[in-house]
Write an enzyme that holds these catalytic residues in place. Sequence first.
Site, mmCIF file in Angstrom:
data_model
loop_
_atom_site.group_PDB
_atom_site.id
_atom_site.type_symbol
_atom_site.label_atom_id
_atom_site.label_comp_id
_atom_site.label_asym_id
_atom_site.label_seq_id
_atom_site.Cartn_x
_atom_site.Cartn_y
_atom_site.Cartn_z
ATOM 1 C CE LYS A 85 0.732 1.370 4.515
ATOM 2 N NZ LYS A 85 1.634 2.427 4.860
ATOM 3 C CG ASP B 65 -0.393 0.275 8.761
ATOM 4 O OD1 ASP B 65 -1.120 1.105 9.342
ATOM 5 O OD2 ASP B 65 0.737 0.540 8.325
#
Length: 293
Positions: free
Chosen positions: A12, A137
């Site tokens: 990401k 995350d």
Amino acid sequence: MPGRLIVRAPAKINLGLAVLGLRSDGYHNIVSVFQAIDWQDTLEMSSAGQSIELSCGMDGVPADHRNLVWRAVALARQEYDVQQGVCIDLHKGIPAGAGLGGGSSDAAAALRGVKNLFNLPGSEDNWLALCARIGSDVPFFWRGGTARVEGRGERVVPLGLTERIWFVVAVPRVHVSTAWAYASLPGTLPEPGSFVERVDALQSGAISLLDFSRDIPNDFESVVEAVHPEIGRLRKHLLREGAVNARMSGSGSAVFGVFARQCDAERALLSLPENVRAQCCEALPPSDWSSSD
Ligand code: C5P
């Protein structure tokens, strides 16, 4: 029950990251837009024996309980009382410690793999809660795509965007510790108001992802660039090469340039010095990323 699963774990980048403040549990509340990109790790998973066997060929990536994959599998086996063991071959493609979320993505992929291998029940919320127990995350990577992320990372709102944009993601050869980056933030942070308004506008469809990306903050950038000036130099290089914007991802050290067209991103990639590890990446839509054979 599938014999062997291949689960992909994408990286990401953070399209903007504002830190709101310290919480009573020692973590910080953040506002960010996470974007999954096509730079990935792959997990080969199968059911075997009675324990967890993890192998990973990359130097510096532990293959035991210190690895988030191992912890994710252990947590799912414990929560669902799974007696069978799990064998995992982790193939690393994403650079470690670069703010690209590789370890967190691997953990979410491992949870998806165990769920599919043993056909485990549980609502989406249950699995997201397990993700949050592994790391801040991890919940984003349960589905990926483009998402608004808040809290310490556990509040994930998928934005359902299908716009095609490209990034040049470059990784300087420096490691930045996330805990150090948070601890080094100044006492007073910029007001996040205008960024939150832009995230609202993206979420409502009032602005495109490309326009949103033109003006995004990263509260870690000045702190981390003061110690590692090569990060700032890479951002400036990408801007000179025509990026719409260039920012650091998360707490670094990776930087990304934003491009409306793949050909422009590929040209900028070729202009980077040869010793910089970099890739041209497309924004990915949400997915389960599993296949069996
Ligand atoms: O959750 P994770 O293990 O990724 O976080 C690593 C460290 O980064 C935490 O121990 C904490 O010091 C810091 N952190 C934080 N606020 C967040 C995420 C991480 O302070 N939202």
